[in-house]
Design an enzyme around this catalytic site. Structure first.
Site, PDB file in Angstrom:
ATOM      1  N   LYS A  80       0.877  -1.176   0.000  1.00  0.00           N
ATOM      2  CA  LYS A  80       0.000   0.000   0.000  1.00  0.00           C
ATOM      3  C   LYS A  80       0.912   1.224   0.000  1.00  0.00           C
ATOM      4  O   LYS A  80       2.076   1.145   0.407  1.00  0.00           O
ATOM      5  CB  LYS A  80      -0.861  -0.027   1.270  1.00  0.00           C
ATOM      6  CG  LYS A  80      -2.126   0.757   1.197  1.00  0.00           C
ATOM      7  CD  LYS A  80      -3.330  -0.046   0.741  1.00  0.00           C
ATOM      8  CE  LYS A  80      -4.560   0.827   0.692  1.00  0.00           C
ATOM      9  NZ  LYS A  80      -5.767   0.107   0.344  1.00  0.00           N
ATOM     10  N   GLY A 180     -19.676   7.235   5.850  1.00  0.00           N
ATOM     11  CA  GLY A 180     -18.814   7.507   4.693  1.00  0.00           C
ATOM     12  C   GLY A 180     -19.548   7.217   3.402  1.00  0.00           C
ATOM     13  O   GLY A 180     -19.927   6.081   3.133  1.00  0.00           O
ATOM     14  N   GLY A 182     -18.478   8.072   0.169  1.00  0.00           N
ATOM     15  CA  GLY A 182     -17.568   8.369  -0.945  1.00  0.00           C
ATOM     16  C   GLY A 182     -17.755   7.365  -2.063  1.00  0.00           C
ATOM     17  O   GLY A 182     -18.869   6.900  -2.339  1.00  0.00           O
ATOM     18  N   VAL A 184     -17.123   4.188  -2.468  1.00  0.00           N
ATOM     19  CA  VAL A 184     -17.743   2.897  -2.161  1.00  0.00           C
ATOM     20  C   VAL A 184     -19.077   3.089  -1.438  1.00  0.00           C
ATOM     21  O   VAL A 184     -20.077   2.455  -1.785  1.00  0.00           O
ATOM     22  CB  VAL A 184     -16.812   2.015  -1.297  1.00  0.00           C
ATOM     23  CG1 VAL A 184     -17.445   0.649  -1.085  1.00  0.00           C
ATOM     24  CG2 VAL A 184     -15.446   1.855  -1.936  1.00  0.00           C
ATOM     25  N   TYR A 186     -21.308   5.365  -1.459  1.00  0.00           N
ATOM     26  CA  TYR A 186     -22.415   5.778  -2.321  1.00  0.00           C
ATOM     27  C   TYR A 186     -23.031   4.559  -3.024  1.00  0.00           C
ATOM     28  O   TYR A 186     -24.255   4.371  -3.016  1.00  0.00           O
ATOM     29  CB  TYR A 186     -21.914   6.798  -3.362  1.00  0.00           C
ATOM     30  CG  TYR A 186     -22.945   7.109  -4.412  1.00  0.00           C
ATOM     31  CD1 TYR A 186     -23.911   8.093  -4.204  1.00  0.00           C
ATOM     32  CD2 TYR A 186     -22.971   6.395  -5.615  1.00  0.00           C
ATOM     33  CE1 TYR A 186     -24.877   8.357  -5.161  1.00  0.00           C
ATOM     34  CE2 TYR A 186     -23.940   6.647  -6.578  1.00  0.00           C
ATOM     35  CZ  TYR A 186     -24.891   7.628  -6.352  1.00  0.00           C
ATOM     36  OH  TYR A 186     -25.852   7.884  -7.284  1.00  0.00           O
TER      37      TYR A 186
HETATM   38  P1  NAD Z   1     -13.564   7.998  -0.447  1.00  0.00           P
HETATM   39  O1  NAD Z   1     -12.473   8.917  -0.093  1.00  0.00           O
HETATM   40  O2  NAD Z   1     -14.170   8.079  -1.803  1.00  0.00           O
HETATM   41  O3  NAD Z   1     -14.742   8.094   0.622  1.00  0.00           O
HETATM   42  C1  NAD Z   1     -14.537   8.177   1.986  1.00  0.00           C
HETATM   43  C2  NAD Z   1     -15.655   9.040   2.537  1.00  0.00           C
HETATM   44  O4  NAD Z   1     -15.586   9.034   3.957  1.00  0.00           O
HETATM   45  C3  NAD Z   1     -15.564  10.515   2.108  1.00  0.00           C
HETATM   46  O5  NAD Z   1     -16.803  10.912   1.572  1.00  0.00           O
HETATM   47  C4  NAD Z   1     -15.227  11.244   3.401  1.00  0.00           C
HETATM   48  O6  NAD Z   1     -15.748  12.568   3.441  1.00  0.00           O
HETATM   49  C5  NAD Z   1     -15.877  10.341   4.427  1.00  0.00           C
HETATM   50  N1  NAD Z   1     -15.381  10.473   5.789  1.00  0.00           N
HETATM   51  C6  NAD Z   1     -14.113  10.637   6.224  1.00  0.00           C
HETATM   52  N2  NAD Z   1     -14.080  10.695   7.577  1.00  0.00           N
HETATM   53  C7  NAD Z   1     -15.362  10.554   7.992  1.00  0.00           C
HETATM   54  C8  NAD Z   1     -16.007  10.537   9.273  1.00  0.00           C
HETATM   55  N3  NAD Z   1     -15.306  10.660  10.408  1.00  0.00           N
HETATM   56  N4  NAD Z   1     -17.345  10.364   9.335  1.00  0.00           N
HETATM   57  C9  NAD Z   1     -18.061  10.226   8.195  1.00  0.00           C
HETATM   58  N5  NAD Z   1     -17.521  10.265   6.954  1.00  0.00           N
HETATM   59  C10 NAD Z   1     -16.192  10.416   6.854  1.00  0.00           C
HETATM   60  O7  NAD Z   1     -12.995   6.507  -0.179  1.00  0.00           O
HETATM   61  P2  NAD Z   1     -13.558   5.128  -0.735  1.00  0.00           P
HETATM   62  O8  NAD Z   1     -12.778   4.741  -1.933  1.00  0.00           O
HETATM   63  O9  NAD Z   1     -15.036   5.171  -0.781  1.00  0.00           O
HETATM   64  O10 NAD Z   1     -13.094   4.142   0.436  1.00  0.00           O
HETATM   65  C11 NAD Z   1     -13.799   4.065   1.667  1.00  0.00           C
HETATM   66  C12 NAD Z   1     -13.141   3.000   2.557  1.00  0.00           C
HETATM   67  O11 NAD Z   1     -13.190   1.726   1.884  1.00  0.00           O
HETATM   68  C13 NAD Z   1     -11.663   3.240   2.865  1.00  0.00           C
HETATM   69  O12 NAD Z   1     -11.354   2.750   4.137  1.00  0.00           O
HETATM   70  C14 NAD Z   1     -10.948   2.423   1.807  1.00  0.00           C
HETATM   71  O13 NAD Z   1      -9.634   2.066   2.199  1.00  0.00           O
HETATM   72  C15 NAD Z   1     -11.864   1.211   1.755  1.00  0.00           C
HETATM   73  N6  NAD Z   1     -11.791   0.459   0.514  1.00  0.00           N
HETATM   74  C16 NAD Z   1     -12.025   1.065  -0.673  1.00  0.00           C
HETATM   75  C17 NAD Z   1     -11.968   0.319  -1.837  1.00  0.00           C
HETATM   76  C18 NAD Z   1     -12.283   0.936  -3.174  1.00  0.00           C
HETATM   77  O14 NAD Z   1     -12.485   0.182  -4.140  1.00  0.00           O
HETATM   78  N7  NAD Z   1     -12.355   2.261  -3.284  1.00  0.00           N
HETATM   79  C19 NAD Z   1     -11.646  -1.040  -1.796  1.00  0.00           C
HETATM   80  C20 NAD Z   1     -11.440  -1.642  -0.542  1.00  0.00           C
HETATM   81  C21 NAD Z   1     -11.509  -0.885   0.599  1.00  0.00           C
END
Ligand code: NAD
Length: 352
Positions: A80, A180, A182, A184, A186
């Protein structure tokens, strides 16, 4: 700052620090274990309060990827990267390109993708400087944004979790609190809404909350109240370390299952959840859909056939993995988090 004695140091094979004075890049790439293959894992850009916090995050996240690949039957290791800085204010295309140069220096031992704070566009910029990048645009020989696939894997993984804990065959009529919204979060809300689930949601970004309230009829909560709401399932989809001695006591749910990596602050919080009669679907198992997608992209770049059907078939194995973990935990009287670790270690440590 401690390194070899760092709390999160777990015999990581390789940790590199990169800087670029021209673009302002400050990054760390951590490779945890490559027994199964080169390390594959996303790049997080975050406004860490200090270098120590960034190192802590990258050591934990890279270790999680080793376990994730092992249990997803992916012949890759765990790695990572983190970029220190506020993605909204400090990220530039040139910075991403210099991150690509950093990745290229590792000569294929680490393959990058997106994570919190980075997106498909960033991976495209990186691809100008390195071949070792996944999650790039589909019209640039990529597989696009992995997030919808991650969300779909979480959605599928909720079904055996609900069956195991609530003895229900369907998610219809259940309530899920989502932290959250974001990339995922959504899509998870979208799939759950289509299944007839009632949603409680929060995000620190009001625009993201408004979208989910408007599109999926979700009920918005202030972000600090998400642990207190009574629901069937809590789905963490923001950052890690949020389940700790204080927040677990507040939960009024039967299940914790979401996309966030490392939601447990420390290993004993897995046991604390089971002691509170909360079934935990281990993060790196239920959220492995994104890794599965970028792995298929990587394999295609090595000559394999890229097929959406193969990706979907692979993601559909997530429920079975979870059932195996739940059964193993019940059989040995251990938490599901400990069970998942034990099963993953059996796979990647065998190759030592
Ligand atoms: P992202 O940055 O698109 O979304 C994260 C969201 O969390 C944002 O909207 C942010 O404003 C919000 N956030 C941050 N702190 C917060 C809090 N204290 N309370 C409420 N909301 C808060 O990230 P993502 O790609 O959607 O990933 C989300 C999680 O899933 C992460 O932990 C990431 O490591 C994990 N993940 C993502 C993927 C992927 O395919 N994107 C795959 C596996 C794991």
């Amino acid at each position: 700052m401690q390194f070899f004695n760092h709390l999160e140091f777990d015999n990581h094979e390789h940790v590199s620090f990169f800087t670029c004075s021209q673009t302002g890049l400050k990054a760390i790439i951590a490779i945890h274990n490559t027994n199964l293959g080169p390390a594959l894992g996303g790049c997080r850009m975050w406004d860490y309060k200090d270098d120590e916090q960034a190192l802590h995050d990258v050591l934990r996240l890279s270790k999680g990827m080793t376990y994730k690949a092992a249990l997803a039957d992916i012949p890759m290791g765990g790695g990572k990267s983190v970029i220190i800085g506020d993605p909204k204010r400090e990220k530039t295309p040139k910075m991403m390109e210099s991150m690509g140069k950093a990745v290229q220096k590792l000569a294929g031992n680490y393959i990058i993708a997106e994570d919190v704070g980075t997106c498909v566009e960033d991976m495209n910029e990186l691809s100008k400087a390195t071949n070792y990048v996944t999650g790039v645009y589909q019209n640039n020989k990529g597989s696009g944004d992995p997030s919808p696939t991650t969300a779909y894997g979480v959605f599928l993984g909720l079904k055996p979790t609900v069956k195991h804990r609530l003895k229900k065959e369907s998610l219809q009529g259940l309530t899920v609190s989502v932290q959250g919204l974001g990339h995922v979060g959504y899509y998870l809300c979208k799939y759950l809404h289509e299944e007839g689930v009632k949603l409680y949601v929060c995000d620190i970004d009001d625009e993201r909350v408004d979208a989910v309230v408007h599109e999926f009829g979700a009920v918005a909560l202030p972000f600090y109240e998400i642990y207190d709401v009574k629901a069937d399932i809590f789905a963490p989809c923001a950052l890690g370390g949020i389940l700790n001695d204080e927040t677990i006591k507040r939960l009024k749910v039967s299940i914790v299952a979401g996309a966030a990596n490392n939601p447990l602050e420390a290993p004993h919080h897995g046991t604390m959840l089971s002691n509170h009669d909360i079934l935990y679907a281990p993060d790196y198992v239920i959220n492995s859909g994104g890794l599965i997608r970028v792995y298929h992209e990587y394999a295609a770049n090595q000559g394999a056939l890229f097929s959406e059907k193969n990706i979907l078939d692979h993601v559909k194995k997530i429920p079975l993995k979870l059932e195996t973990i739940f059964a193993y935990a019940d059989q040995h009287g251990i938490s599901t988090a400990t069970a998942a670790d034990a099963l993953a270690e059996k796979i990647f440590k065998k190759r030592e």
